[in-house]
Motif scaffolding. Structure first.
Motif, mmCIF file in Angstrom:
data_model
loop_
_atom_site.group_PDB
_atom_site.id
_atom_site.type_symbol
_atom_site.label_atom_id
_atom_site.label_comp_id
_atom_site.label_asym_id
_atom_site.label_seq_id
_atom_site.Cartn_x
_atom_site.Cartn_y
_atom_site.Cartn_z
ATOM 1 N N GLY A 163 37.377 36.302 38.048
ATOM 2 C CA GLY A 163 36.550 36.874 39.119
ATOM 3 C C GLY A 163 37.566 36.917 40.329
ATOM 4 N N ASP A 164 37.101 37.958 41.177
ATOM 5 C CA ASP A 164 37.979 37.722 42.354
ATOM 6 C C ASP A 164 37.499 36.603 43.636
ATOM 7 O OD1 ASP A 164 35.632 39.257 42.731
ATOM 8 O OD2 ASP A 164 36.371 40.837 44.191
ATOM 9 N N HIS A 165 36.179 36.216 43.301
ATOM 10 C CA HIS A 165 35.739 35.286 44.066
ATOM 11 C C HIS A 165 34.361 34.926 43.543
ATOM 12 C CE1 HIS A 165 32.761 38.617 45.554
ATOM 13 N NE2 HIS A 165 33.933 39.158 45.660
ATOM 14 N N SER A 166 33.603 33.918 44.093
ATOM 15 C CA SER A 166 32.266 33.674 43.684
ATOM 16 C C SER A 166 31.523 34.160 44.322
ATOM 17 C CB SER A 166 32.153 31.890 43.585
ATOM 18 O OG SER A 166 33.102 31.485 42.777
ATOM 19 N N THR A 167 30.267 34.690 43.966
ATOM 20 C CA THR A 167 29.042 35.331 44.716
ATOM 21 C C THR A 167 27.909 34.518 44.203
ATOM 22 O OG1 THR A 167 30.194 37.421 44.851
ATOM 23 C CG2 THR A 167 27.929 37.017 45.644
ATOM 24 N N PRO A 168 27.734 33.274 44.400
ATOM 25 C CA PRO A 168 26.504 32.366 43.845
ATOM 26 C C PRO A 168 25.001 33.142 44.404
ATOM 27 C CG PRO A 168 28.166 31.089 45.011
ATOM 28 C CD PRO A 168 28.408 32.470 45.541
ATOM 29 N N CYS A 169 24.366 33.415 43.338
ATOM 30 C CA CYS A 169 22.973 33.676 43.498
ATOM 31 C C CYS A 169 22.251 33.074 44.504
ATOM 32 C CB CYS A 169 22.278 34.032 42.131
ATOM 33 S SG CYS A 169 23.000 35.231 40.844
ATOM 34 N N SER A 170 22.453 31.909 44.518
ATOM 35 C CA SER A 170 21.545 31.094 45.587
ATOM 36 C C SER A 170 22.140 31.042 46.906
ATOM 37 C CB SER A 170 21.868 29.350 44.884
ATOM 38 O OG SER A 170 23.143 28.951 44.969
ATOM 39 N N TYR A 171 23.187 31.711 47.109
ATOM 40 C CA TYR A 171 24.039 31.832 48.331
ATOM 41 C C TYR A 171 23.843 33.258 48.694
ATOM 42 C CZ TYR A 171 27.575 30.759 51.860
ATOM 43 O OH TYR A 171 28.513 30.489 52.872
ATOM 44 N N GLY A 172 24.101 34.080 47.921
ATOM 45 C CA GLY A 172 23.780 35.455 48.501
ATOM 46 C C GLY A 172 25.066 36.220 49.040
ATOM 47 N N ASP A 173 25.948 35.245 48.799
ATOM 48 C CA ASP A 173 27.271 36.103 49.690
ATOM 49 C C ASP A 173 28.556 35.437 49.036
ATOM 50 O OD1 ASP A 173 29.179 37.634 51.262
ATOM 51 O OD2 ASP A 173 28.237 36.845 53.164
ATOM 52 N N HIS A 174 29.686 35.755 49.272
ATOM 53 C CA HIS A 174 30.843 35.056 48.797
ATOM 54 C C HIS A 174 30.855 33.689 49.168
ATOM 55 C CE1 HIS A 174 33.153 39.508 48.616
ATOM 56 N NE2 HIS A 174 31.988 39.556 48.126
ATOM 57 N N SER A 175 31.420 32.753 48.399
ATOM 58 C CA SER A 175 31.577 31.229 48.802
ATOM 59 C C SER A 175 32.936 31.241 48.321
ATOM 60 C CB SER A 175 30.554 30.633 47.842
ATOM 61 O OG SER A 175 31.053 30.654 46.415
ATOM 62 N N GLY A 176 33.585 30.081 48.859
ATOM 63 C CA GLY A 176 34.514 29.496 48.629
ATOM 64 C C GLY A 176 34.920 28.831 47.260
ATOM 65 N N ASP A 177 33.914 28.793 46.393
ATOM 66 C CA ASP A 177 34.114 28.199 44.938
ATOM 67 C C ASP A 177 35.110 28.652 44.122
ATOM 68 O OD1 ASP A 177 31.234 26.183 44.802
ATOM 69 O OD2 ASP A 177 31.120 28.165 45.934
ATOM 70 N N PRO A 178 35.915 28.029 43.353
ATOM 71 C CA PRO A 178 36.832 28.441 42.429
ATOM 72 C C PRO A 178 36.030 29.399 41.428
ATOM 73 C CG PRO A 178 36.656 26.108 42.046
ATOM 74 C CD PRO A 178 35.962 26.372 43.515
ATOM 75 N N VAL A 179 36.761 30.001 40.716
ATOM 76 C CA VAL A 179 36.345 31.070 39.567
ATOM 77 C C VAL A 179 36.988 30.454 38.242
ATOM 78 C CG1 VAL A 179 35.988 33.448 38.969
ATOM 79 C CG2 VAL A 179 36.409 32.869 41.436
ATOM 80 N N PRO A 180 36.161 30.659 37.239
ATOM 81 C CA PRO A 180 36.934 30.329 36.060
ATOM 82 C C PRO A 180 38.062 31.448 35.614
ATOM 83 C CG PRO A 180 34.643 30.233 35.613
ATOM 84 C CD PRO A 180 34.746 30.975 37.053
ATOM 85 N N ILE A 181 38.933 30.872 34.832
ATOM 86 C CA ILE A 181 39.924 32.167 34.544
ATOM 87 C C ILE A 181 40.175 31.672 32.845
ATOM 88 C CG2 ILE A 181 42.001 30.650 35.372
ATOM 89 C CD1 ILE A 181 43.322 33.423 36.032
ATOM 90 N N LEU A 182 40.596 32.564 32.174
ATOM 91 C CA LEU A 182 41.171 32.353 30.904
ATOM 92 C C LEU A 182 42.390 33.241 30.674
ATOM 93 C CD1 LEU A 182 40.224 34.921 28.504
ATOM 94 C CD2 LEU A 182 38.186 33.765 29.016
ATOM 95 N N PHE A 183 43.487 32.924 29.808
ATOM 96 C CA PHE A 183 44.647 33.587 29.420
ATOM 97 C C PHE A 183 44.398 33.532 27.816
ATOM 98 C CE2 PHE A 183 45.611 31.895 33.593
ATOM 99 C CZ PHE A 183 46.262 32.721 34.087
ATOM 100 N N SER A 184 44.220 34.474 27.049
ATOM 101 C CA SER A 184 44.059 34.363 25.659
ATOM 102 C C SER A 184 44.947 35.307 24.919
ATOM 103 C CB SER A 184 42.494 34.826 25.328
ATOM 104 O OG SER A 184 42.193 34.673 23.830
ATOM 105 N N THR A 185 45.863 34.780 24.070
ATOM 106 C CA THR A 185 46.639 35.719 23.261
ATOM 107 C C THR A 185 47.198 34.864 22.046
ATOM 108 O OG1 THR A 185 48.649 37.305 23.203
ATOM 109 C CG2 THR A 185 48.986 35.185 24.499
#
Lengths: 402, 402
Positions: A336-358
């Protein structure tokens, strides 16, 4: 060398939500294809821009694509103008603009009564002054963007927004000598605009209905559209962008990406997920780097609607099936480009999951693609680590040294 | 304060390999001593230079030892010259050199038919011109390095390698005014070399046998040998290096390390592993920081021979037994300088396992020393984090603040 698909699910990161038994949207969603890709690759947590930064989509996408926001993010003016779909060019000067109400020479409402539609007003205001083209585009309610295009322009001019009511609307002032010309253009434009707006039927109707007119433009956040070094040259790629969001298309275009249009694609929750992914797959014959941005998860976050976020994730996942068949010659990256937690309603500073698959790379022990699962994965990185890892996992890196 | 042994197993990191049931070399190898050390310490993944960077041994060792390659890596010339065992001094100008074939004033083969041995030619070319000492040393096949030593030298000179055939061999040009003297020395050297090479018996024999002569030197990658701040002073240590690889010895020497010779040590797979480790143990009475580089794992990786990589790991492990007995007063650090996966055959951007083992520190939950196991460990770091962690775990750090 492998092809690359980088899928950015806008606002993907989440926090636990009661509606989801205290799970995040990713934890709660059914997403077998993302899980498959996580299992067949390496995963981790990615902090957009840096740890704890509440990145915008603009700063985050810049950083993900290798453009340090400290160097290339020139303020909200240019990026909001991009977001409204103005086709910006490097060197353009852009402002955030408000339609406001002025009565007896005083600003009485900075938002012109949150007027519904100013498109006709904005069209009427577009003009050219002393060789400078002036582009005005309306956004939601009172919001708009103003762009100056031409030679010898500077963004070193003051706001005309008094940032409060019961003040006179301001003219702009040059903040250095090189900005005198720009300030004079803006002030001429404002003078001209006041006449046009006061005489416009929309405003006459508003006044006769006892409502506030939209008869003043307040400008703020001047910034120069940055010149981004060409992504294709910098990384020796042929890059294209698929996104229903004007801001993302604007940034990608500035970076030299071709923009791919997709039937049924929009920046909303009812976009055509399947067409987006299929279009990316088909584009791999012409491009070797496809950036996809899908907006839905972010909308659910902003609207505090977990079900919407879940819907966007599951619809995206359903569309991803073709990715599984090309891992022999394609690197799939999802984040993702950032977290937008539904409980928060805006962009938060939380990290985002990432995967690299090949095929052929290490598979860490992570079998699910969600915040908690990938926290046991291979990486804890920042957004500006993504491109080097992409170049590495797609066999495109130059060796540094010997 | 504890002694430190930093063991760099060159090219240690790996990717899954079919021959190893889709395990990495470390996962597949029997290495009870490394596992013991991992269990009695903290572990993690270390990205050489940065995430996804395909570091060379040169850039990586610089970074591991605390010298930012951005500041101190001055190009391939100096570091290849070091790799050939030329005893370089700060300020020397070094080039990568090719022996090439020139016929009728045109380069017809940039590699002189991959000539087997140019040692005699190189020796003959060494000279002194206008007070500048010129050192030439042959490498494998057509490869060599050229070093200029003296005052007022600059590395701002152009390549003489036309980087293609059917071109005239080039003279060098100064890239700025300060480089005029250096360029004139090189061009005099090249003119003189052409005569010597054309008249040399080796080349006459080659020609009479219908083969291409090695009658031209093509230079590229000029760089100034960097001045590295003394490691001993910087970190208040008495440091020595044990390595069979000239490049590593060269970097260590520039950094102020003493170089320890070991009976039976070489940079090959048949080095004397036991003597290397025993020599490190014995040197702890004189030094408190020993850098060991063992090359074998990297060779297996480059040659795509998993069994060779496994052999190097297991032989090293067998030799490590004495480490277990000194953990009360010694910090053992084991890692690699980069990954050289056998499936890939070259340096990759994958992170490398690292362990820090000594009595009294936290032991994370990791009990095996391999890529996957340590991914659950304490650290996800970059190479320039290693020295601060070493100083900390060996009780040598100054407090930063109060």
């Amino acid at each position: 060398m492998k092809n690359v698909i980088l899928l950015i699910m806008d606002g993907l990161g989440d926090r636990p939500n009661e509606i989801f038994d205290n799970k995040t949207a990713l934890q709660y969603s059914y997403k077998p294809n993302m899980d498959f890709l996580a299992e067949h690759g390496v995963t981790g947590l990615m902090s957009p821009v840096s740890y704890g930064i509440r990145s915008g989509s603009d700063t985050s996408h810049l950083s993900i694509l290798g453009y340090r926001p400290e160097d290339y993010y020139t303020g909200r003016g240019p990026f909001e103008a991009m977001g409204l779909g103005i086709d910006l060019k490097p060197g353009d000067i852009a402002f955030r603009a408000n339609y406001a109400s002025v009565v007896n020479d005083m600003v009485v409402d900075r938002r012109a009564g949150r007027i519904r539609d100013t498109n006709d007003l904005s069209k009427k205001l577009e003009t050219e002054i002393n060789g400078i083209k002036i582009i005005m585009k309306s956004g939601v309610e009172h919001r708009a963007a103003l762009v100056l295009r031409g030679d010898n322009l500077s963004d070193k001019v003051s706001d005309t927004d008094p940032h409060g009511v019961n003040s006179k609307p301001l003219n702009t002032s040059p903040l250095d000598d090189n900005a005198k010309f720009t300030a004079s253009i803006i002030n001429k434009f404002l003078e001209r605009s006041r006449k046009i707006l006061n005489e416009h039927k929309i405003n006459k109707d508003l006044i006769s209905n006892g409502k506030l007119p939209a008869n003043e433009i307040l400008l703020r956040g001047a910034g120069k559209v940055p010149e981004l070094p060409d992504f294709n040259i910098k990384y020796n790629l042929r890059a294209a962008c698929i996104s229903g969001t004007p801001l993302i298309r604007g940034i990608a275009k500035l970076a030299g990406f071709d923009i791919i249009d997709v039937d049924g694609m929009n920046g909303r929750i009812d976009t055509n997920y399947k067409n987006i992914i299929n279009s990316a797959m088909e584009s791999l014959n012409k491009y070797n780097f496809i950036l996809i941005n899908i907006k839905g998860a972010d909308i659910g976050g902003h609207d505090k609607k977990p079900e919407i976020k879940k819907y966007a994730i599951e619809e995206t996942d359903r569309a991803l099936k073709p990715f599984k068949d090309v891992l022999n010659n394609t690197l799939i990256v999802i984040t993702g480009d950032h977290s937008t937690p539904c409980s928060y309603g805006d962009h938060s500073g939380d990290p985002v999951p990432i995967l690299f698959s090949t095929d052929g790379i290490i598979n860490d022990d992570v079998k699910k693609f969600d915040e908690l699962s990938v926290s046991h994965g291979y990486y804890k990185i920042k957004s500006d680590d993504i491109i080097p890892l992409i170049l590495s996992y797609s066999d495109r890196s130059e060796k540094y040294g010997a």
